[in-house]
Design a protein around this motif. Structure first.
Motif, PDB file in Angstrom:
ATOM      1  N   UNK A 170      -0.352   5.887  -9.210  1.00 17.87           N
ATOM      2  CA  UNK A 170      -1.644   5.735  -8.541  1.00 17.87           C
ATOM      3  C   UNK A 170      -1.581   4.621  -7.502  1.00 17.87           C
ATOM      4  N   UNK A 171      -0.988   3.503  -7.882  1.00 19.32           N
ATOM      5  CA  UNK A 171      -0.860   2.379  -6.955  1.00 19.32           C
ATOM      6  C   UNK A 171       0.014   2.766  -5.764  1.00 19.32           C
ATOM      7  N   UNK A 172       1.150   3.388  -6.054  1.00 21.11           N
ATOM      8  CA  UNK A 172       2.082   3.746  -4.982  1.00 21.11           C
ATOM      9  C   UNK A 172       1.432   4.724  -4.015  1.00 21.11           C
ATOM     10  N   UNK A 173       0.772   5.756  -4.546  1.00 25.69           N
ATOM     11  CA  UNK A 173       0.123   6.754  -3.691  1.00 25.69           C
ATOM     12  C   UNK A 173      -0.928   6.106  -2.802  1.00 25.69           C
ATOM     13  N   UNK A 174      -1.693   5.191  -3.355  1.00 28.69           N
ATOM     14  CA  UNK A 174      -2.762   4.532  -2.602  1.00 28.69           C
ATOM     15  C   UNK A 174      -2.202   3.621  -1.525  1.00 28.69           C
ATOM     16  N   UNK A 175      -1.199   2.824  -1.873  1.00 29.27           N
ATOM     17  CA  UNK A 175      -0.606   1.899  -0.904  1.00 29.27           C
ATOM     18  C   UNK A 175       0.034   2.665   0.247  1.00 29.27           C
ATOM     19  N   UNK A 176       0.795   3.712  -0.071  1.00 28.53           N
ATOM     20  CA  UNK A 176       1.462   4.473   0.987  1.00 28.53           C
ATOM     21  C   UNK A 176       0.449   5.148   1.906  1.00 28.53           C
ATOM     22  N   UNK A 243      -3.401  -6.116  -3.546  1.00 29.08           N
ATOM     23  CA  UNK A 243      -3.704  -6.223  -4.964  1.00 29.08           C
ATOM     24  C   UNK A 243      -3.108  -5.107  -5.794  1.00 29.08           C
ATOM     25  N   UNK A 244      -2.640  -4.051  -5.133  1.00 25.17           N
ATOM     26  CA  UNK A 244      -2.049  -2.910  -5.843  1.00 25.17           C
ATOM     27  C   UNK A 244      -0.534  -2.998  -5.937  1.00 25.17           C
ATOM     28  N   UNK A 245       0.066  -4.034  -5.399  1.00 21.96           N
ATOM     29  CA  UNK A 245       1.522  -4.105  -5.354  1.00 21.96           C
ATOM     30  C   UNK A 245       2.140  -4.451  -6.700  1.00 21.96           C
ATOM     31  N   UNK A 269      10.933  -1.863 -10.634  1.00 20.85           N
ATOM     32  CA  UNK A 269      10.022  -2.192  -9.530  1.00 20.85           C
ATOM     33  C   UNK A 269      10.793  -2.596  -8.281  1.00 20.85           C
ATOM     34  N   UNK A 270      11.929  -3.259  -8.459  1.00 23.63           N
ATOM     35  CA  UNK A 270      12.756  -3.608  -7.303  1.00 23.63           C
ATOM     36  C   UNK A 270      13.300  -2.346  -6.642  1.00 23.63           C
ATOM     37  N   UNK A 271      13.737  -1.384  -7.462  1.00 23.30           N
ATOM     38  CA  UNK A 271      14.228  -0.119  -6.920  1.00 23.30           C
ATOM     39  C   UNK A 271      13.106   0.634  -6.212  1.00 23.30           C
ATOM     40  N   UNK A 272      11.926   0.617  -6.795  1.00 21.78           N
ATOM     41  CA  UNK A 272      10.789   1.304  -6.190  1.00 21.78           C
ATOM     42  C   UNK A 272      10.409   0.671  -4.856  1.00 21.78           C
ATOM     43  N   UNK A 273      10.460  -0.634  -4.773  1.00 25.78           N
ATOM     44  CA  UNK A 273      10.156  -1.316  -3.516  1.00 25.78           C
ATOM     45  C   UNK A 273      11.149  -0.897  -2.432  1.00 25.78           C
ATOM     46  N   UNK A 274      12.407  -0.812  -2.803  1.00 29.18           N
ATOM     47  CA  UNK A 274      13.428  -0.410  -1.824  1.00 29.18           C
ATOM     48  C   UNK A 274      13.245   1.046  -1.410  1.00 29.18           C
ATOM     49  N   UNK A 275      12.984   1.921  -2.349  1.00 32.51           N
ATOM     50  CA  UNK A 275      12.865   3.350  -2.052  1.00 32.51           C
ATOM     51  C   UNK A 275      11.627   3.666  -1.219  1.00 32.51           C
ATOM     52  N   UNK A 279       6.106  -3.483  -0.873  1.00 34.77           N
ATOM     53  CA  UNK A 279       6.454  -4.747  -1.539  1.00 34.77           C
ATOM     54  C   UNK A 279       6.014  -4.737  -3.006  1.00 34.77           C
ATOM     55  N   UNK A 280       6.433  -3.725  -3.722  1.00 35.42           N
ATOM     56  CA  UNK A 280       6.012  -3.602  -5.117  1.00 35.42           C
ATOM     57  C   UNK A 280       6.791  -4.566  -5.998  1.00 35.42           C
ATOM     58  N   UNK A 281       6.115  -5.020  -7.050  1.00 32.35           N
ATOM     59  CA  UNK A 281       6.732  -5.935  -7.992  1.00 32.35           C
ATOM     60  C   UNK A 281       6.184  -5.652  -9.384  1.00 32.35           C
TER      61      UNK A 281
END
Length: 496
Positions: A170-176, A243-245, A269-275, A279-281
């Motif tokens: 949900x966070x990833x979809x919203x941020x992107x 706030x969603x990162x 989360x580091x892999x997700x940030x790269x992919x 700036x996810x953590x």
């Protein structure tokens, strides 16, 4: 009573040919509850099929934005599991290959699960797991449903639960969506409004308060206000996005991280940030992000605030353009299509209407998001599909609405300068400039006399003997009223 032996059989007997035809169209897949029939060429499996049987509610499918987001989450988790020696490199690479296909939208039709289902989103998580596993079987020459070489739970869902991956997605979809679509559209509309403000900075018009005439303002200043409103929403939305990162990934069922290895959350989360390029953590307090979704509520509130401003701007513009003969008629909007099936020549402010309608929908969506979050109970919020459905719809509506409003209304809008000047010359509120010279009471008398006798303020002040026309012209100069102008006025009592 009717003899039960006379009742027809609930399901008529099927011929052998019919049974063979059905078998050709389906395959049998099993989950922990047993075997079910799945369409033969479908990449989903048993749990997805159960969802299609038991949740046939409405027409809303899970947001397509969640497919890419979940694919990124699954690939990131596979990389973290492989890095910790829990998942063979060959399986990691196969998961990554399929997730790349899913993220590109290649198999969107393999995600038929509806929004209105379990509040955790479990069937959608399993839909993703099953599609990845079955696509891997396809690529490896294994039968669909064989769970070879990837098992949907043991491999694709390793170190995961729906309870942490669904909110992470949900966070990833919203941020992107915010970064790729909403914010660029908002910046473009804001810039377009600012360009109009700059072009019209010298066009003086009557201002209005309470829908009544007020002191002069330039059309540019008015639109500067619109551009400024939107400019202020950009950092608000960026802050809500930030706030969603932090993600609950690695919390698994309840936030404790059961069935994960230490450090999995950081690696994933580091892999997700790269992919993803975001700036996810990892979140320090996963319990907060799994038991409630306050950061999504804050983001939805930012969308609601933007919708409120857009609604005001669109309503203002269509009001200023109303007419062309019986309204304010200050603006000419682009004529995009006929406005009436019965009144020839009628043109309507349809882009403004579309934008105001979708703004109200965004406000309603925010209400659903707030209520869904507040209704969550104990250790996991069970309104997740509702919340992400409304947030992604709001993102889509705002992006599309702002793009259309900019292209098909704002950029083609032009002022009627002649009409603006005529209205300004006859505005009774020009007497405001007379107050420092003849006093408030006399200035009010001039206005009332002009209205009662259908006169201009200039003729009225002369008729009452308070000032000469020439003195009025020096004092009631509209451009002097656009900024502090006491020095430009004659001293009190020297009007004549």
């Amino acid at each position: 009573m009717t003899d039960p032996t006379d009742a027809p059989a609930p399901f008529p007997a099927r011929s052998a040919e019919a049974q063979q035809a059905t078998a050709a169209r389906t395959r049998r897949e099993a989950d922990s509850m047993g075997a079910v029939e799945v369409p033969a060429d479908a990449l989903w499996g048993a749990q997805t099929q159960r969802s299609l049987e038991f949740f046939t509610i409405g027409h809303d499918l899970m947001p397509r934005e969640m497919i890419e987001a979940y694919a990124l989450v699954k690939q990131a988790c596979a990389e973290a599991n492989a890095a910790q020696g829990r998942l063979p490199a060959a399986k990691r690479d196969l998961i990554a290959r399929v997730c790349g296909e899913l993220a590109s939208g290649k198999f969107n039709d393999m995600f038929p699960v509806h929004v209105w289902m379990t509040g955790s989103g479990t069937q959608f998580n399993m839909n993703v797991n099953e599609v990845i596993a079955n696509r891997a079987s396809q690529l490896s020459g294994e039968p669909l449903g064989s769970k070879k070489p990837l098992h949907p739970n043991d491999d694709v869902n390793m170190s995961q639960s729906t309870n942490d991956t669904f909110p992470a997605a949900m966070h990833v979809a919203t941020v992107l969506a915010a970064d790729r679509h909403l914010l660029p559209a908002l910046r473009a509309l804001q810039a377009s409004l600012q360009r109009k403000a700059d072009q019209w900075r010298d066009i003086v018009k009557v201002g209005r308060t309470h829908l009544q005439d007020a002191v002069p303002i330039t059309l540019g200043q008015e639109w500067e206000g619109y551009a400024g409103m939107l400019a202020e929403h950009i950092p608000r939305i960026e802050a809500a996005r930030d706030g969603l990162l932090a993600l609950p990934l690695g919390g698994t069922a309840l936030g404790t991280g059961v069935n994960t290895a230490p450090g999995f959350d950081r690696l994933a989360c580091a892999a997700l940030a790269r992919l993803s390029g975001g700036n996810f953590t990892h979140a320090g307090n996963k319990f907060a992000l799994m038991g409630a979704h306050d950061t999504l509520v804050a983001f939805s509130a930012a969308l609601r605030g933007l919708a409120a401003s857009l609604n005001k701007i669109a309503n203002d513009i269509r009001l200023l353009a109303c007419g062309p003969r019986a309204g304010l008629g200050e603006l000419h909007l682009p004529e995009n299509e006929p406005g009436s099936s019965i009144m020839p020549g009628k043109v309507n402010p349809t882009q403004a209407e579309a934008l105001t309608m979708l703004c109200l929908q965004v406000m309603a969506n925010d209400t659903a998001v707030v209520m869904g979050n507040s209704a969550g109970m104990l250790d996991m919020n069970a309104y997740k599909p509702l919340m992400i459905h409304n947030i992604t719809q709001s993102l889509t509506l705002l992006h599309d609405g702002m793009e259309n409003f900019r292209k098909f209304l704002v950029e083609g809008t032009q002022p009627d300068e002649g009409h603006l000047g005529t209205v300004l010359d006859h505005s009774l509120i020009m007497v405001t400039a007379l107050s420092p010279v003849i006093g408030y009471d006399r200035a009010a008398q001039v206005a009332h006399h002009a209205l009662a006798h259908h006169m201009s303020p200039r003729d009225s002040v002369e008729a009452l003997g308070f000032m000469t026309g020439e003195a009025y012209d020096r004092v009631a100069e509209p451009r002097l009223m656009l900024h502090p102008n006491l020095k430009a006025r004659p001293a009190k009592g020297q009007g004549k």
